[in-house]
Scaffold this active site. Structure first.
Site, PDB file in Angstrom:
ATOM      1  N   LYS A   8       0.796  -1.230   0.000  1.00 21.30           N
ATOM      2  CA  LYS A   8       0.000   0.000   0.000  1.00 21.30           C
ATOM      3  C   LYS A   8       0.836   1.292   0.000  1.00 21.30           C
ATOM      4  CE  LYS A   8      -3.532  -0.939  -0.513  1.00 21.30           C
ATOM      5  NZ  LYS A   8      -3.960  -1.528  -1.819  1.00 21.30           N
ATOM      6  N   ALA A   9       2.085   1.177  -0.441  1.00 22.75           N
ATOM      7  CA  ALA A   9       2.944   2.369  -0.486  1.00 22.75           C
ATOM      8  C   ALA A   9       2.887   3.074  -1.843  1.00 22.75           C
ATOM      9  CB  ALA A   9       4.385   1.972  -0.169  1.00 22.75           C
ATOM     10  N   GLY A  10       2.107   2.538  -2.783  1.00 23.77           N
ATOM     11  CA  GLY A  10       2.055   3.150  -4.115  1.00 23.77           C
ATOM     12  C   GLY A  10       2.630   2.233  -5.187  1.00 23.77           C
ATOM     13  N   LYS A  19       7.215  -7.762  -9.307  1.00 24.03           N
ATOM     14  CA  LYS A  19       6.772  -7.044  -8.105  1.00 24.03           C
ATOM     15  C   LYS A  19       7.030  -7.902  -6.872  1.00 24.03           C
ATOM     16  CE  LYS A  19       2.322  -6.225  -5.828  1.00 24.03           C
ATOM     17  NZ  LYS A  19       0.869  -6.040  -5.972  1.00 24.03           N
ATOM     18  N   HIS A  60       6.857  -7.544  -2.224  1.00 18.96           N
ATOM     19  CA  HIS A  60       6.768  -6.756  -0.992  1.00 18.96           C
ATOM     20  C   HIS A  60       7.770  -7.274   0.043  1.00 18.96           C
ATOM     21  CE1 HIS A  60       3.283  -4.611  -2.326  1.00 18.96           C
ATOM     22  NE2 HIS A  60       2.428  -5.587  -2.193  1.00 18.96           N
ATOM     23  N   SER A 100      -4.167   2.967   4.695  1.00 10.81           N
ATOM     24  CA  SER A 100      -4.434   2.344   3.406  1.00 10.81           C
ATOM     25  C   SER A 100      -4.443   0.815   3.539  1.00 10.81           C
ATOM     26  CB  SER A 100      -3.370   2.789   2.396  1.00 10.81           C
ATOM     27  OG  SER A 100      -3.651   2.264   1.134  1.00 10.81           O
ATOM     28  N   TYR A 152       6.408   8.136  -1.801  1.00  5.05           N
ATOM     29  CA  TYR A 152       5.042   8.420  -2.271  1.00  5.05           C
ATOM     30  C   TYR A 152       4.763   9.921  -2.189  1.00  5.05           C
ATOM     31  CZ  TYR A 152      -0.123   8.106  -2.350  1.00  5.05           C
ATOM     32  OH  TYR A 152      -1.458   8.257  -2.656  1.00  5.05           O
ATOM     33  N   PHE A 170      -3.935  10.229 -10.160  1.00  6.12           N
ATOM     34  CA  PHE A 170      -4.873   9.392  -9.409  1.00  6.12           C
ATOM     35  C   PHE A 170      -6.204   9.207 -10.127  1.00  6.12           C
ATOM     36  CE2 PHE A 170      -8.159   8.789  -6.118  1.00  6.12           C
ATOM     37  CZ  PHE A 170      -7.740   7.565  -5.646  1.00  6.12           C
ATOM     38  N   ARG A 178      -8.498   4.357  -3.512  1.00  8.82           N
ATOM     39  CA  ARG A 178      -9.369   4.851  -2.442  1.00  8.82           C
ATOM     40  C   ARG A 178      -9.330   6.367  -2.349  1.00  8.82           C
ATOM     41  NH1 ARG A 178      -8.918   5.746   3.007  1.00  8.82           N
ATOM     42  NH2 ARG A 178      -6.670   5.720   2.686  1.00  8.82           N
TER      43      ARG A 178
END
Ligand code: A3P
Length: 304
Positions: free
Chosen positions: A56-58, A115, A117, A147, A202, A238, A266
């Site tokens: 959720k960091a972008g 990708k 995490h 987030s 971010y 966004f 969001r």
């Protein structure tokens, strides 16, 4: 069968929130831990590019920026598949018969953009051996936590989040999937001095997307004439991404991601944490931040 058809063929009744387990003290999704040997032995290739973030960091934002750069700003090429198919998420182990992220990656021709995490010390060693380029994006702890909480609520397979207060305690203790935010951002910050890692924030991307996109282009050795830069800024803002099904995750089954609970795209802002944190929670996080990262040269902004 493509990813979407496989998902639709699964009976939602059998899809349950996933459990967590640990690898070397780091909390991960249990299904990932069960495949750990295969993930650890993943074979990176020298021309792989890895995008790595705390969840959720972008991630999706930087993924689309990178794909736009790689495709020369060709919107049709970027719309060839949803972002999760364009860039395999190596440690993702979805319910069978969906292929794991590492299997997707193995089947993909080079050059690949992948990708992850994973925290630094759990990244498969082949990425270091092959000296792969890595782009890391970090986001301030407060917005990141908010987030992540909403993502747990809408992500029907994510581990049980509890209420916001409970989730925040688990986040602070590092007892959420992918472990401690503090360790993650700090260890990747240290790693950037030893490896070809572009470390972005971010908040910087929000403040001046053109400047940050230029950094990415330079890191990847991609020429960036002004019209292309402008097109990427526009396409990855966004509102554009929120409306774009190839990046907004609406192509996933609602049994996985329920956008009625909270959309994946969001708020997309810096400072939304103020609507969730109590004053006491904010002060508590500030204290822990000072203890954990006070001596680090890392600097986060919680508002612009
Ligand atoms: P919020 O929940 O605060 O809105 P990830 O891709 O790592 O899962 O991160 C998702 C977060 O990044 C969400 O944050 C999402 O709205 C935000 N995001 C995605 N694309 C963005 C963009 N183009 N600009 C700003 N924020 C974006």
């Amino acid at each position: 069968m493509d990813f979407k058809s496989v998902m639709e063929s699964l009976d939602p009744k059998f899809l349950k929130r996933l459990k967590t387990a640990e690898v070397e003290g780091v909390t991960l999704i249990k299904d990932t831990v069960e495949q750990w040997d295969a993930i650890w032995n993943f074979k990176a290739r020298p021309d792989d590019l890895l995008i790595c973030t705390y969840p959720k960091a972008g991630t999706t934002w930087i993924q689309e920026i990178v794909d736009m750069l790689q495709q020369g700003g060709d919107l049709q090429k970027c719309a060839r598949a949803p972002i999760y198919e364009r860039m395999p998420f190596i440690e993702l182990c979805p319910p069978k018969p969906i292929r794991t992220g590492f299997e997707e990656a193995e089947a993909m021709p080079s050059p690949r953009t992948l990708k992850s995490h994973l925290p630094v010390h759990l990244l498969p060693p082949s990425f270091w051996e092959q000296n792969c380029k890595i782009i890391y994006v970090a986001r301030n702890a407060k917005d990141n936590a908010v987030s992540y909480f909403h993502f747990h609520c809408m992500g029907k397979l994510m581990p049980e989040p509890g209420n916001w207060d409970e989730f925040l305690e688990n986040f602070i203790a590092g007892k959420v999937a992918w472990g401690s935010w503090f360790d993650h951002v700090q260890h990747w910050w240290e790693a950037k001095d030893r490896h070809p890692i572009l470390y972005l924030f971010y908040e910087d991307m929000k403040e001046d997307p053109a400047r940050e996109i230029q950094k990415v282009a330079q890191f990847l050795g991609i020429e960036l004439p002004e019209p292309l830069l402008n097109r990427i800024v526009q396409h990855t803002q966004f509102e554009s991404m929120k409306a774009n099904p190839m990046v907004n995750y609406t192509t996933m089954s609602p049994a996985f991601l329920d956008h009625d609970v909270s959309p994946f795209m969001r708020k997309g802002t810096v400072g939304n944490w103020k609507e969730h944190f109590t004053v006491a929670q904010s002060e508590r996080l500030d204290d822990i931040y000072a203890r954990e990262l006070g001596n680090s040269s890392l600097n986060f902004r919680t508002q612009l």
